[in-house]
Design an enzyme around this catalytic site. Structure first.
Site, PDB file in Angstrom:
ATOM      1  N   ASN A 140      -3.718   6.518  -9.324  1.00 46.61           N
ATOM      2  CA  ASN A 140      -2.775   6.891 -10.034  1.00 46.61           C
ATOM      3  C   ASN A 140      -1.510   7.876  -9.550  1.00 46.61           C
ATOM      4  O   ASN A 140      -0.065   7.134  -9.608  1.00 46.61           O
ATOM      5  CB  ASN A 140      -2.976   6.750 -11.633  1.00 46.61           C
ATOM      6  CG  ASN A 140      -1.521   7.479 -12.235  1.00 46.61           C
ATOM      7  OD1 ASN A 140      -0.640   6.225 -12.423  1.00 46.61           O
ATOM      8  ND2 ASN A 140      -1.814   8.281 -13.549  1.00 46.61           N
ATOM      9  N   LYS A 195       4.637   1.027  -2.427  1.00 50.55           N
ATOM     10  CA  LYS A 195       4.251  -0.020  -3.742  1.00 50.55           C
ATOM     11  C   LYS A 195       4.089  -0.694  -2.957  1.00 50.55           C
ATOM     12  O   LYS A 195       2.915  -1.391  -3.421  1.00 50.55           O
ATOM     13  CB  LYS A 195       4.990   1.189  -4.169  1.00 50.55           C
ATOM     14  CG  LYS A 195       5.840   2.266  -5.175  1.00 50.55           C
ATOM     15  CD  LYS A 195       3.908   2.821  -5.692  1.00 50.55           C
ATOM     16  CE  LYS A 195       4.140   4.099  -6.312  1.00 50.55           C
ATOM     17  NZ  LYS A 195       2.962   4.525  -7.046  1.00 50.55           N
ATOM     18  N   TYR A 253       9.526   5.266  -1.470  1.00 53.33           N
ATOM     19  CA  TYR A 253       8.399   5.146  -2.200  1.00 53.33           C
ATOM     20  C   TYR A 253       8.378   2.864  -2.551  1.00 53.33           C
ATOM     21  O   TYR A 253       7.438   2.916  -2.399  1.00 53.33           O
ATOM     22  CB  TYR A 253       9.618   4.716  -3.817  1.00 53.33           C
ATOM     23  CG  TYR A 253       9.299   4.520  -5.078  1.00 53.33           C
ATOM     24  CD1 TYR A 253       8.315   6.078  -5.135  1.00 53.33           C
ATOM     25  CD2 TYR A 253       8.921   3.728  -6.201  1.00 53.33           C
ATOM     26  CE1 TYR A 253       7.379   6.342  -6.829  1.00 53.33           C
ATOM     27  CE2 TYR A 253       8.659   4.051  -7.373  1.00 53.33           C
ATOM     28  CZ  TYR A 253       7.775   5.496  -6.963  1.00 53.33           C
ATOM     29  OH  TYR A 253       7.109   4.276  -8.245  1.00 53.33           O
TER      30      TYR A 253
END
Ligand SMILES: NC(=O)c1ccc[n+]([C@@H]2O[C@H](COP(=O)([O-])OP(=O)(O)OC[C@H]3O[C@@H](n4cnc5c(N)ncnc54)[C@H](O)[C@@H]3O)[C@@H](O)[C@H]2O)c1
Length: 255
Positions: free
Chosen positions: A91, A166, A162
């Site tokens: 995470n 992801k 980013y």
């Protein structure tokens, strides 16, 4: 009443804050021993303190997920403490503001910022996953959940590296699920929308009204609302779930 993870051992990275901290607490609530890992031992120990105060048990570990030797040592420390590793939540992550790239358009991002985001958010997940899989293979199986994002499903203005990191976490999750199904290891991802953590403070200050205007439920999510999905995907109740990305976003990507 039996917990969903009774007798299991679990590892959480980025557990000193936000979604990781809430998930470490939820894992413990459901009966798991929790290895609480973060960049600094201090941050990990603060979360472990909360786990213990709530009646749970675990260990605190310092680990930078960009350092492969540190990741190997983190997994070894969890296995030493608990005798195995049943569940892992990869995470740890950073946002553009942490590399001075807030709102910077795709073609204008500095190379160092681009590489740093990918190294933490994507390569960090892969480093954790490969050491966890090595352990889980030895013991005959396990369950892994990676943190992706709604930025892994749709583009995010001014957050190119980013969003790329992801999207790639979802590709990694699906492929690892295929590769390791025969090892009895399930690999899934959670895709949070905008959640109230230190990571979103800066975006909310800058563009809070615009962000909430795009969320059908009209509010930020709470870290614990992500933790519930992670706990379930790690539990035996999700025994036929692998290669999935579970969106928890208040409807953000339904629009
Ligand atoms: N908050 C949101 O709205 C949101 C939305 C979608 C996805 N996410 C993702 O959820 C995850 C957790 O985010 P959060 O909102 O809880 O943020 P946060 O900033 O509260 O927590 C992130 C944690 O990761 C740790 N970390 C950062 N770099 C690290 C490294 N190199 N090695 C080890 N640990 C490191 C930090 O120390 C921190 O404790 C991230 O992967 C983030 O991208 C967050």
């Amino acid at each position: 009443m039996a917990g969903m993870l009774d007798g299991k051992s679990a590892l959480v990275t980025g557990a000193g804050s936000g979604i990781g901290r809430a998930t470490a607490l939820a894992f413990a609530r459901e009966g798991a021993w929790v290895a609480v890992a973060d960049l600094t031992l201090d941050a990990a120990q603060r979360t472990l303190g909360a786990v213990e105060a709530a009646g749970g048990q675990g260990v605190a570990i310092a680990c930078d997920v960009t350092d492969d030797a540190a990741v190997a040592a983190m997994v070894a420390a969890a296995v030493n403490a608990f005798g195995g590793l049943d569940c892992a939540f990869n995470n740890a992550g950073i946002a553009p503001y942490q590399v001075n790239a807030t709102g910077v358009a795709t073609a204008d991002i500095e190379e160092a910022a681009w590489l740093r985001i990918l190294d933490v958010n994507l390569n960090g997940v892969w480093r954790c996953l490969r050491h966890e899989v090595a352990q889980m293979r030895k013991q005959g199986g396990g369950a892994i959940v990676n943190t992706a994002s709604v930025g892994g499903l749709v583009g995010l203005r001014g957050s190119s590296a980013y969003a790329v990191s992801k999207h790639a976490v979802l590709g990694l999750t699906k492929t690892a699920a295929i590769d390791h199904a025969a090892d009895n290891i399930r690999v899934n991802a959670v895709c949070p929308g905008y959640i109230e953590t230190p990571m979103t403070e800066e975006s909310m200050r800058r563009a809070g009204e615009r962000i909430l205007g795009r969320v059908p439920m009209g509010r930020l999510g709470q870290p614990g609302e992500i933790a519930e999905a992670v706990v379930w995907m790690c539990s035996d109740r999700a025994s036929f779930v692998t290669g999935a990305g579970w969106t928890v976003d208040g409807g953000y990507t339904a629009v």
